[in-house]
Design a protein around this motif. Sequence first.
Motif, PDB file in Angstrom:
ATOM      1  N   SER A  25      -2.661  28.823 -39.088  1.00 22.86           N
ATOM      2  CA  SER A  25      -3.613  28.456 -38.046  1.00 22.86           C
ATOM      3  C   SER A  25      -3.422  26.981 -37.729  1.00 22.86           C
ATOM      4  N   PRO A  26      -3.160  26.656 -36.469  1.00 25.57           N
ATOM      5  CA  PRO A  26      -2.933  27.570 -35.341  1.00 25.57           C
ATOM      6  C   PRO A  26      -1.633  28.355 -35.514  1.00 25.57           C
ATOM      7  N   LEU A  27      -1.509  29.456 -34.791  1.00 21.30           N
ATOM      8  CA  LEU A  27      -0.302  30.266 -34.811  1.00 21.30           C
ATOM      9  C   LEU A  27       0.853  29.487 -34.189  1.00 21.30           C
ATOM     10  N   ASP A  28       2.051  29.769 -34.649  1.00 22.42           N
ATOM     11  CA  ASP A  28       3.245  29.032 -34.215  1.00 22.42           C
ATOM     12  C   ASP A  28       3.477  29.219 -32.719  1.00 22.42           C
ATOM     13  N   ARG A  29       3.456  28.094 -31.971  1.00 22.94           N
ATOM     14  CA  ARG A  29       3.542  28.170 -30.515  1.00 22.94           C
ATOM     15  C   ARG A  29       4.997  28.244 -30.034  1.00 22.94           C
ATOM     16  N   ASP A  72       3.710  22.027 -28.155  1.00 25.75           N
ATOM     17  CA  ASP A  72       2.962  22.223 -26.919  1.00 25.75           C
ATOM     18  C   ASP A  72       3.834  22.030 -25.681  1.00 25.75           C
ATOM     19  N   ALA A  73       4.722  21.056 -25.717  1.00 28.60           N
ATOM     20  CA  ALA A  73       5.558  20.810 -24.530  1.00 28.60           C
ATOM     21  C   ALA A  73       6.415  22.029 -24.234  1.00 28.60           C
ATOM     22  N   GLU A  74       6.999  22.608 -25.287  1.00 29.39           N
ATOM     23  CA  GLU A  74       7.837  23.799 -25.095  1.00 29.39           C
ATOM     24  C   GLU A  74       7.015  24.967 -24.564  1.00 29.39           C
TER      25      GLU A  74
END
Length: 662
Positions: free
Chosen positions: A88-92, A123-125
């Motif tokens: 948590s958070p899950l892998d973005r 986050d950028a990806e």
Amino acid sequence: MPRWDRWSRKAKRIWADTGPLRLGFTLLLLAIALLVARYSWNLPLIVAAERGSYDVRTTLFAPRVDQDPRIVMIVYNDQTLIDTRKRSPLDRRTLAQALRTIDAMGAKSIGIDILFDQPQDEDAELLAAFRAMKTPTWIAYANVATNDDQIIYDQQQFLDGFVRSLGGTAVRPASIRLQVDADGVARSWPEPAPGLPELLTRAMEPVPGYARYQGSVRYRMAASEDRPAFASLPIDLFRDPAMAQALADQVRGRHVLIGGDIVDIDQFETPMTATTARTMVGLEVHAQMLAQMLDGPPWKRLPNGALWAVAALVVLAAGLTSLTELRWFQLLPYLGAQLLLFGGLPVWLAWRGVDTQNLPAVGWGLGWVIAFLALGSAARAVGAQQRRFAQSALGKYLPRDIATQIVQEPEKLALHGEKREIFVVFTDLEGFTKLSHSISPELVASLLNRYLDALSDVVLAHGGTIDKFVGDAVVAFWGAPIARPDDGTNAAKAAYAMWQAGEAFRRHLPEGVASIGKTRVGLHWGEAIVGNFGGEGRIQYTALGDSMNTAARLESANKSLDSSVMASREAMERSGLDWWRPMGRVVLRGRATPVEIFEPAPDFPASDVHHLQDILNGLLTNRQQGLSDLAALVARYPDDAALQNLYMRVEHTPSGEAYVLD
């Protein structure tokens, strides 16, 4: 009498005989029964039972389906967390890679049940992947006002900024809010909440009729254990586009739901959990609601008017059942029919595809019981009151067997007037009024009580009802409150026995008391209004009508006829006795229509009875011969004053006419 009439009369009697306090309490209980039968889902102690009943129906009739070809779930599972080393958070990064692959596969829509409420290195990806999406995509949104146990103010601020950064793209926010009841079970679609965008499922596939739908979730169940209702694929399979091509058919043209399927996280109980012991992740609950929308129009509920109608029917049925006079084994078919109706209706409606949440199935049963007990207790109270009344009053003027039956069935003693065919007896003691002026009041009371006791014993011994005492006169009748086949015989025998009791009384007067006259008796049969009259404070069970007046005039006629007991033809024909001798036709005092009269003469030879009847019949064709034959018959009975009086009346009455009494 039709059963409905009996119910109606019994209900009216309860209404009339129940005191104000008990009546008010009974009406209050009936009102409570009606409200319980309508609003049991809103009552704290009953709603748990209603929910359990609903869950059983939902599980029983949940559609058993093959795997849905319209929806696919792509999930982070526990193995994904191990591989990405993130919980948590899950892998973005994994999500960004999977989104690019899914977008290229031609999915119909994508719904993501993952909150982006805090910054991550990837986050950028992820934002780049979102901005490149061509497939309509919705991402999870929540706010503090509706989900303060999972998101705080700072997280919402980040989430709002994240959503704004996607403006102008194919990605939009959607509410992932799910609603559970007080027992933690997700049964219904969530109610709209201020500050939230459209619900995820509604946003992914807008369907007419579901824009404001807040009814029950229609859960589906898998037809077989090895093929779940919705395909669930690990998100790891979509990280490499080349490897994911084998799964393209699983995505193309389908609604894709992305979220977590992780042990002990985001788990919801459903109506089937109590039976299957299986919870459901929030992502699958969204899939269930989306499938429900795609299946067709919303689940219908019974309208409010129909629920009120059934609640009223429940109370009415319970009330009628409590007022029935059937024995328990006779009542079983009616109870079975009501159980089938009120217990089976919710099941039948659920089978027919009607939303039975908020249908008061348990409330109907409980309301029935309350109404049954309320009216039943009132009926028993009134019955006890009537039994006390009967026990205190009936024994004074009814035979013991009739009084016992009345106590067991109080409704047979009408507390209102009813038309009955009865035999009426009037008596009078000749000369008692004159005697009462010559002796002391104490002796008058003693003699009168002894005389009335003797005549009352005769009436009760012959199954009659004592109407009243008027001075030394006794009025009695047969045929009410209970009519019996031998009423006529008993009434005739009682009339004769009352004259005999009067004779015995006059033979045993105390020394020094002047002689007293005979007891005169009149007997008639006819219609009368019988019941309790006199108002609430003072009532008397009595008979009213012309038949009473006729019996009284027959009694009075004995004085002019030199007889002791006289009956009308109506009473004679229904007595079943053969001891009667005809005594001609007379016009009673105050009457215009002649009456044929008969005298009981058990010692008068039957041959002479027939001869007397032939003489009276022959007077119409040969008056002289008839008078001669009657004179000869009278001469054979020189001490028979009544027979001599008959000759006098016939001799002084024009042929074919009746003798008019003064």
